[in-house]
Design an enzyme around this catalytic site. Sequence first.
Site, short mmCIF file in Angstrom:
data_model
loop_
_atom_site.label_atom_id
_atom_site.label_comp_id
_atom_site.label_asym_id
_atom_site.label_seq_id
_atom_site.Cartn_x
_atom_site.Cartn_y
_atom_site.Cartn_z
CG ASP A 281 -51.83 5.69 14.40
OD1 ASP A 281 -52.84 5.50 15.03
OD2 ASP A 281 -51.40 5.60 13.27
CE LYS A 288 -50.87 2.16 13.63
NZ LYS A 288 -51.22 1.86 12.20
CG ASP A 299 -48.16 8.14 12.63
OD1 ASP A 299 -47.83 8.14 11.64
OD2 ASP A 299 -49.49 8.01 13.02
CG ASP A 358 -54.52 2.04 12.54
OD1 ASP A 358 -53.96 3.23 12.82
OD2 ASP A 358 -53.98 1.33 11.87
CD GLU A 360 -53.91 8.08 12.55
OE1 GLU A 360 -54.17 7.11 12.35
OE2 GLU A 360 -52.50 8.30 12.53
NE ARG A 362 -56.97 8.04 5.59
CZ ARG A 362 -56.74 6.65 4.88
NH1 ARG A 362 -57.78 6.52 3.66
NH2 ARG A 362 -55.98 5.96 4.80
N1 BES Z 1 -49.60 5.72 10.81
C1 BES Z 1 -49.90 4.88 10.13
C2 BES Z 1 -49.29 4.61 8.67
C3 BES Z 1 -47.78 3.99 8.89
C4 BES Z 1 -47.67 2.82 8.82
C5 BES Z 1 -46.91 4.77 9.06
C6 BES Z 1 -46.32 1.90 8.93
C7 BES Z 1 -45.67 4.46 9.19
C8 BES Z 1 -45.42 3.13 9.03
C9 BES Z 1 -51.52 5.32 9.84
O1 BES Z 1 -52.33 6.03 10.54
C10 BES Z 1 -52.37 4.10 9.47
O2 BES Z 1 -52.42 3.46 10.71
N2 BES Z 1 -52.79 3.88 8.12
C11 BES Z 1 -53.37 2.58 7.93
C12 BES Z 1 -54.68 3.09 7.05
C13 BES Z 1 -55.61 1.85 7.00
C14 BES Z 1 -56.49 1.63 8.33
C15 BES Z 1 -56.69 2.50 5.86
C16 BES Z 1 -52.37 1.60 7.49
O3 BES Z 1 -51.61 2.00 6.58
O4 BES Z 1 -52.78 0.42 7.93
ZN ZN Z 2 -50.91 7.34 11.78
ZN ZN Z 3 -53.23 5.07 11.93
#
Ligand code: BES
Ligand code: ZN
Ligand code: ZN
Length: 518
Positions: A281, A288, A299, A358, A360, A362
């Site tokens: 991811d 990111k 991920d 990001d 993604e 869901r």
């Molecule tokens: N894979 C990430 C979440 C994540 C963060 C998993 C840290 C493990 C450790 C997910 O896809 C993501 O990026 N979520 C975003 C959502 C936001 C853009 C609403 C997040 O948590 O920042």
């Molecule tokens: Zn993710």
């Molecule tokens: Zn993500």
Amino acid sequence: MVAFGCNYTIFGMKITLLTERQRARASAWVLPLFENEKPKGRHVWQQLGQPNRRIVDPYFSHDFHAKDNEERLIILPKPPRQLILLGLGKKNVWTLRKLTLLSRRIVRAAKRHRASSLAFHLDDLAVPGIGLPRAAQTVVENLLLADFEFTQYKERPKEGWPKVNSVELITGASREVRDAVAMGKIIGEETNECRRLANTPGSDMTPERLAREAQSQGHGRVRVRILNEAALRKLKMGGILGVSRGSDNRPRFIVMEYRGARRGAAARKPIVLVGKGVTFDSGGLNLKPEQSMQDMHMDMSGAAAVIHGIAAIARLNLPINVVGLIPAVENMPGSAGFRPGDLLKTMSGKTIEVLNTDAEGRIILADALTYAKRYDPSLVLDVATLTGAAMVALGQRATALFATNPKLEATLREVGEVSGDYVWPLPLWSEYEEDIKATFGDVANLGKSRWGGAITAAAFLWQFAKEFPQWAHLDIAPTMTTIEGQELSKGASGVGVRLLVELCRRLAPARRRGGPKR
Ligand code: BES
Ligand code: ZN
Ligand code: ZN
């Protein structure tokens, strides 16, 4: 097929049960003791021998008080050559959680002292209110978990990796304890395999590779089908296809089916487990930052937990039907990639308004949840590294739990506590559905405010899970990796496997909860 005592080992830890009268062969003895407790004469000295006793005895009068975390290594004149004393602290606060950590400390201490074969008394470690079989299972699982190191990508040192090859457990060994040990071994091994998958770098662990890994599981007792891109298009899985568009590594949809329920059994409606399989991811166009991207090869930890949870369930021959569904994609920025503002039409017919590429997980889970409907499931449970917000809420010691009814929530909390995959609930209230209303589509993939990100993500998934009699969502982002003090090697924790197996064991019909196939 796995029978008790048979030497099937991925990681090569041989576990043998001995009675008091049998002599252990291990080169190191471990003596875990409660505060101010002396070794119970008979059984210990029978094994260690009187000449050794003269060396060891003085430790108990002066030097060693068995406080929590205290440790001593004593070199003995006669075999066994090493004795490791471990302090357990006060006996009146001894719990399953402490037993979990102790089991790992035993292996860590052994590895530190380069002891490759161990022996210790199991029955002394019994936890009040928890039967010896469950304690034995916990011990075995955690011995294995602590032995695991992800070394595939490192040069082997001349002296080899520190490793515990054999453990002798001295016990009054009822049949239940034997079964529990065999079960713990399978669960420990599958949890470690889950960690191996999750630790594998993103360039190697592509959707295609993840699919291949799923195919080789379950000792022939799991039917695995892999849907490729053409099949996804036919199914109109616009969510998975949308997220995958920026990557050359094309998506897959993995379907695992295990039919263990006895014929005519009430439990024939399957449990469907859905695992987030984002093999890397990057965040997509909403790239990111450096620090947040480093762990994102993990991920797909939810997918790995489902793959190896089902593998364990099959090896344990549990009398229940379980289906695993895994959308596997890589989330990369690319000129063909999906964009903020895009409206993705999912398999359900609902459109997703992409506000952030990001978020993604869901989006791909939405299609997987819709696919689950064809199984008419009794319960759907998804496991996903979904949000950083869940980590903000809980720290790194608990998985966030969302459930559609209080009974399911209570069951999962209990299963979490017993299995060692600790979970803690957050609300799934309809008020939160306001936060994910979209402007031009049906659902937005980002909450309206910056608060409660784990909850809005759950509320989003809920939109695709309304028809199930029961649904729960586990956000495992908080527990994806191990942390300092857990006595486990760095990297993926294998979260989910133990919980999924324990849940299925409880939901399986009561009389025959399965045991390893003999
Ligand atoms: N894979 C990430 C979440 C994540 C963060 C998993 C840290 C493990 C450790 C997910 O896809 C993501 O990026 N979520 C975003 C959502 C936001 C853009 C609403 C997040 O948590 O920042
Ligand atoms: Zn993710
Ligand atoms: Zn993500």
